[in-house]
Design a protein around this motif. Structure first.
Motif, PDB file in Angstrom:
ATOM      1  N   VAL A 277      99.284  55.346 -37.317  1.00  0.00           N
ATOM      2  CA  VAL A 277      99.972  54.082 -37.581  1.00  0.00           C
ATOM      3  C   VAL A 277     101.342  54.152 -36.926  1.00  0.00           C
ATOM      4  O   VAL A 277     102.170  54.998 -37.280  1.00  0.00           O
ATOM      5  CB  VAL A 277     100.128  53.825 -39.090  1.00  0.00           C
ATOM      6  CG1 VAL A 277     100.742  52.450 -39.333  1.00  0.00           C
ATOM      7  CG2 VAL A 277      98.786  53.935 -39.797  1.00  0.00           C
ATOM      8  N   VAL A 278     101.571  53.266 -35.959  1.00  0.00           N
ATOM      9  CA  VAL A 278     102.820  53.259 -35.201  1.00  0.00           C
ATOM     10  C   VAL A 278     103.511  51.916 -35.395  1.00  0.00           C
ATOM     11  O   VAL A 278     102.896  50.862 -35.263  1.00  0.00           O
ATOM     12  CB  VAL A 278     102.557  53.513 -33.702  1.00  0.00           C
ATOM     13  CG1 VAL A 278     103.815  53.260 -32.885  1.00  0.00           C
ATOM     14  CG2 VAL A 278     102.071  54.944 -33.489  1.00  0.00           C
ATOM     15  N   GLY A 279     104.787  51.968 -35.737  1.00  0.00           N
ATOM     16  CA  GLY A 279     105.581  50.757 -35.907  1.00  0.00           C
ATOM     17  C   GLY A 279     106.511  50.551 -34.734  1.00  0.00           C
ATOM     18  O   GLY A 279     106.986  51.518 -34.123  1.00  0.00           O
ATOM     19  N   LEU A 280     106.759  49.289 -34.401  1.00  0.00           N
ATOM     20  CA  LEU A 280     107.684  48.931 -33.332  1.00  0.00           C
ATOM     21  C   LEU A 280     108.925  48.291 -33.941  1.00  0.00           C
ATOM     22  O   LEU A 280     108.832  47.412 -34.795  1.00  0.00           O
ATOM     23  CB  LEU A 280     107.036  47.934 -32.366  1.00  0.00           C
ATOM     24  CG  LEU A 280     105.686  48.317 -31.758  1.00  0.00           C
ATOM     25  CD1 LEU A 280     105.192  47.204 -30.834  1.00  0.00           C
ATOM     26  CD2 LEU A 280     105.760  49.639 -31.014  1.00  0.00           C
ATOM     27  N   ILE A 281     110.088  48.729 -33.493  1.00  0.00           N
ATOM     28  CA  ILE A 281     111.354  48.189 -33.977  1.00  0.00           C
ATOM     29  C   ILE A 281     112.233  47.851 -32.782  1.00  0.00           C
ATOM     30  O   ILE A 281     112.097  48.448 -31.708  1.00  0.00           O
ATOM     31  CB  ILE A 281     112.062  49.201 -34.924  1.00  0.00           C
ATOM     32  CG1 ILE A 281     113.214  48.544 -35.661  1.00  0.00           C
ATOM     33  CG2 ILE A 281     112.525  50.421 -34.135  1.00  0.00           C
ATOM     34  CD1 ILE A 281     112.794  47.518 -36.667  1.00  0.00           C
ATOM     35  N   GLY A 282     113.124  46.896 -32.983  1.00  0.00           N
ATOM     36  CA  GLY A 282     114.038  46.497 -31.922  1.00  0.00           C
ATOM     37  C   GLY A 282     114.486  45.075 -32.155  1.00  0.00           C
ATOM     38  O   GLY A 282     113.859  44.333 -32.921  1.00  0.00           O
ATOM     39  N   PRO A 283     115.568  44.642 -31.504  1.00  0.00           N
ATOM     40  CA  PRO A 283     116.066  43.278 -31.685  1.00  0.00           C
ATOM     41  C   PRO A 283     115.110  42.261 -31.081  1.00  0.00           C
ATOM     42  O   PRO A 283     114.183  42.615 -30.344  1.00  0.00           O
ATOM     43  CB  PRO A 283     117.405  43.293 -30.941  1.00  0.00           C
ATOM     44  CG  PRO A 283     117.238  44.365 -29.897  1.00  0.00           C
ATOM     45  CD  PRO A 283     116.374  45.417 -30.547  1.00  0.00           C
TER      46      PRO A 283
END
Length: 272
Positions: A51-57
């Motif tokens: 399970v991989v999450g993506l974060i960023g503006p």
């Protein structure tokens, strides 16, 4: 259940019309355009059951990356390999026929996701019960609120038996009761070996569900690692850069109260 994602130097290019400084719409013929790279040089492996999450503006490239994995966008550079059945949930109305009833969408959506008609009839009651829409399943989807469409769309995804799930903010939509139910169902799918790539601004969701967090900025992968470590770095950089709007949004979700304390959590071992 087996699935996985392998991205190598992925770049996605958009050609955007250039307007005059006065804001006038340029002529269609001979319109000047400029190139915007939604992604550039992104390499990423997601193993089966990870399970991989993506974060960023906003504008970092998270939704573009999800659409590459879902097969909606074809990279202009590099390559993208996805193994297994992919089930995307990217917008509340994605895949829903607005003029059909909720029940009709349940059956149609199941067939479009690869189920036979007999299988669609079998899972339809489970999808309906999970959605909690009751009598609203008998009326056209165009009469639904955005939250009701989220319920119906995610309920289909939740029982599609996918190998790879691609989610864009879905677990933060709807009311509190449905969010908790969705999170429980996601845990069941993860326990069953589903590969998940999700984008969300909810840091608590990333910490609680993800093995690893990938941080994007301006279309490039800038960091990846244990959730607590990456999220602390993200908050530190937002604070240092004075990006108060982004910090306020995270505070509004109840997951950040100021500069990071280093105690968001260390995350779980990567399940490769």
């Amino acid at each position: 259940m087996e699935g996985g994602v392998a991205l190598r130097g992925v770049g996605v290019r958009f050609r955007v019309p250039r307007r005059s400084r006065l804001g006038k719409v340029p002529r269609v013929v001979g319109m000047r355009r400029w190139t915007l790279w939604g992604l550039r040089g992104v390499s990423l492996d997601v193993g089966p059951g990870e399970v991989v999450g993506l974060i960023g503006p906003n504008g970092a490239g998270k939704s573009t990356l999800l659409r590459v994995i879902a097969g909606i966008y074809v990279p202009d550079e590099g390559s993208a390999e996805v193994h297994g059945r992919v089930t995307p949930f990217l917008t509340p109305s994605a895949g829903l026929a607005l003029d059909l009833s909720g029940w009709e969408n349940v059956h149609l959506g199941a067939v479009l996701l690869g189920f036979s008609r007999a299988e669609a009839r079998r899972i339809a009651p489970r999808v309906a019960e999970f959605s909690g829409l009751g009598d609203f399943l008998d009326v056209p989807v165009r009469t639904y609120s955005a939250g009701m469409r989220v319920r119906l769309g995610f309920s289909l995804v939740a029982f599609a038996d996918p190998d790879v799930i691609v989610i864009d903010e879905a677990l933060t939509a709807g009311d509190e009761e449905f969010r908790e139910r969705s999170t429980r169902r996601m845990r069941e799918l993860i326990a069953g070996g589903a590969t998940v790539v999700m984008a969300t601004h909810n840091l608590r969701t990333l910490k609680d569900l993800c093995h690893r967090v990938v941080r994007l900025d301006e279309g490039r992968l800038v960091e990846q690692g244990p959730p607590g470590e990456v999220l602390d770095h993200y908050l530190e950089d937002l604070h240092r850069a004075g990006r108060q709007g982004e910090l306020r949004r995270l505070q509004g979700a109840g997951v950040a109260s100021g500069p990071p304390s280093g105690q968001l959590g260390a995350g779980r071992p990567v399940g490769m």
